[in-house]
Scaffold this motif. Sequence first.
Motif, PDB file in Angstrom:
ATOM      1  N   GLN A 113      12.928   0.095   2.071  1.00  0.00           N
ATOM      2  CA  GLN A 113      11.889   0.528   2.728  1.00  0.00           C
ATOM      3  C   GLN A 113      11.966   1.512   3.345  1.00  0.00           C
ATOM      4  N   CYS A 114      13.056   2.256   4.431  1.00  0.00           N
ATOM      5  CA  CYS A 114      13.376   3.222   5.223  1.00  0.00           C
ATOM      6  C   CYS A 114      14.478   3.747   3.976  1.00  0.00           C
ATOM      7  N   TYR A 115      15.085   3.405   2.988  1.00  0.00           N
ATOM      8  CA  TYR A 115      16.371   4.277   2.284  1.00  0.00           C
ATOM      9  C   TYR A 115      15.402   5.158   0.985  1.00  0.00           C
ATOM     10  N   ASN A 116      14.050   4.280   0.421  1.00  0.00           N
ATOM     11  CA  ASN A 116      13.785   4.984  -0.176  1.00  0.00           C
ATOM     12  C   ASN A 116      12.411   5.869  -0.115  1.00  0.00           C
ATOM     13  N   LYS A 117      12.384   7.012   0.112  1.00  0.00           N
ATOM     14  CA  LYS A 117      11.191   7.659   1.584  1.00  0.00           C
ATOM     15  C   LYS A 117       9.363   7.210   0.318  1.00  0.00           C
ATOM     16  N   LYS A 118       9.823   7.223  -0.530  1.00  0.00           N
ATOM     17  CA  LYS A 118       8.273   7.284  -1.281  1.00  0.00           C
ATOM     18  C   LYS A 118       7.600   5.600  -0.794  1.00  0.00           C
ATOM     19  N   LEU A 119       9.017   4.400  -0.859  1.00  0.00           N
ATOM     20  CA  LEU A 119       8.091   3.335   0.183  1.00  0.00           C
ATOM     21  C   LEU A 119       7.890   3.416   2.113  1.00  0.00           C
ATOM     22  N   THR A 120       8.825   4.574   1.914  1.00  0.00           N
ATOM     23  CA  THR A 120       8.411   4.888   3.698  1.00  0.00           C
ATOM     24  C   THR A 120       7.722   4.886   3.618  1.00  0.00           C
ATOM     25  N   TYR A 121       6.911   6.512   2.765  1.00  0.00           N
ATOM     26  CA  TYR A 121       5.658   6.195   3.062  1.00  0.00           C
ATOM     27  C   TYR A 121       4.163   6.156   2.654  1.00  0.00           C
ATOM     28  N   SER A 122       4.235   4.982   1.418  1.00  0.00           N
ATOM     29  CA  SER A 122       3.496   4.149   1.580  1.00  0.00           C
ATOM     30  C   SER A 122       2.733   3.001   2.401  1.00  0.00           C
ATOM     31  N   LEU A 123       4.289   2.295   3.068  1.00  0.00           N
ATOM     32  CA  LEU A 123       3.727   2.110   3.994  1.00  0.00           C
ATOM     33  C   LEU A 123       3.255   2.379   5.300  1.00  0.00           C
ATOM     34  N   ALA A 124       3.931   3.406   5.282  1.00  0.00           N
ATOM     35  CA  ALA A 124       3.514   4.162   7.240  1.00  0.00           C
ATOM     36  C   ALA A 124       1.836   4.376   6.966  1.00  0.00           C
ATOM     37  N   GLU A 125       1.505   4.656   5.832  1.00  0.00           N
ATOM     38  CA  GLU A 125       0.443   5.332   5.104  1.00  0.00           C
ATOM     39  C   GLU A 125      -0.697   3.085   5.382  1.00  0.00           C
ATOM     40  N   LYS A 126       0.196   2.073   4.828  1.00  0.00           N
ATOM     41  CA  LYS A 126      -0.995   1.293   5.052  1.00  0.00           C
ATOM     42  C   LYS A 126      -0.575   0.908   6.207  1.00  0.00           C
TER      43      LYS A 126
END
Length: 392
Positions: A113-126
């Motif tokens: 979730q840190c390595y893949n920014k798409k996952l990072t941004y998804s978590l941030a929005e959540k």
Amino acid sequence: MKGAVVIGGHVQGLGIIRMLGCKKIPVVLMDVTGYNVARFSKYCSRFIKMPADIFESEQKFCDFLKEKSQQYNLQDWLLFPTDDQTVAYLSRNKKELNDYYTIWTPAWNVVEQCYNKKLTYSLAEKIGLPIPESHFPDDFSDVRAISDQLRYPVIIKPAVMHTFYARTGSKALLVHNREELEERYHKTTKVIPPSEIIIQEVIPGSPENLYSCGSFFKDGSIVASVTGQRSRQIPMDFGKASTFVELVEVSEVRSLSLKLLDALSYYGLSEVEFKYDSRDGTFKLLEINPRTWKWHSIALLSGLNLPYLLYCDVNGEDYCKELDASKIMIHGKWIDEYTDLYVSMKEIFRRNMTLRQYASTLTGDKVFGSLSSADPLPFLAETLMIPILSRR
């Protein structure tokens, strides 16, 4: 005594070696090149050269680490990665390597979730963290569908950085209009899969709007941290590395970082990066590095030895005596000497900075990337290797 193994040996690796070595902890350095400054530190007890192609295969990487653990009696020594690819390899192979080393790097379900920014941004929005306006097109038709809605300029950036950067030498591609977007999107798909492409707004403002929180995080709270303003970087627009950082106290940056790390159930050292958006007065998340970062040794100016705190915790030692609030300083600077001089001279030549302004940034309390009166050889080595290092 259990020691530590640092993988990667330029300025970031040197900082770890010095911060552990001054605490009498033996430190071994591994790197794919002999042209690094950290191997010359008086605190580096051994340098082990890694094969140039070691990162082409995770199994080759793991086999090498296991072999060296047995060869040099490094059983249970603590591993410190200094780049994203090493972090990913350690995380994905943590179970296998735990029989040979102590690995503080979190499990892959966290690191991914840190390595893949798409996952990072998804978590941030959540969890309600502000992010730059971002689009994740599946294919060219998606790009065409959004091209007229975008506020140009925008950037094309990768969800996973290391492959893109290795092939392009850039962290992002600047796009000024629809035609340029379509052209650069097609070029990018030849470098990385379409599923890894992010189209993102450019937050206005200079690098002076870049802020980070570097911390040691454990059990849902920040044990120790510093917040920094990353005023200069190379290159100045979409920097691959900071060259000048100032300690500043920005409570919002720290609280946003805490929220993200808590959502990840994170453990260990990390840097969470933001850019301040003057349009709405928010700090917007850029990325999180699940490892030490280049300027981490600035924490020494606050009386904080972050790698040593982690070392103590992992080895069951009490680190509380290291947390002395009376030593904390808000002011101080970290400077990567030669690289920052190069960046600053370019800014002066472009009339973005005056010589007097540059000189003023060199005053006050500071720590350098390699220069140290207590450990002089790395700076001397860097000076002699400038012609080689400048080509890397």
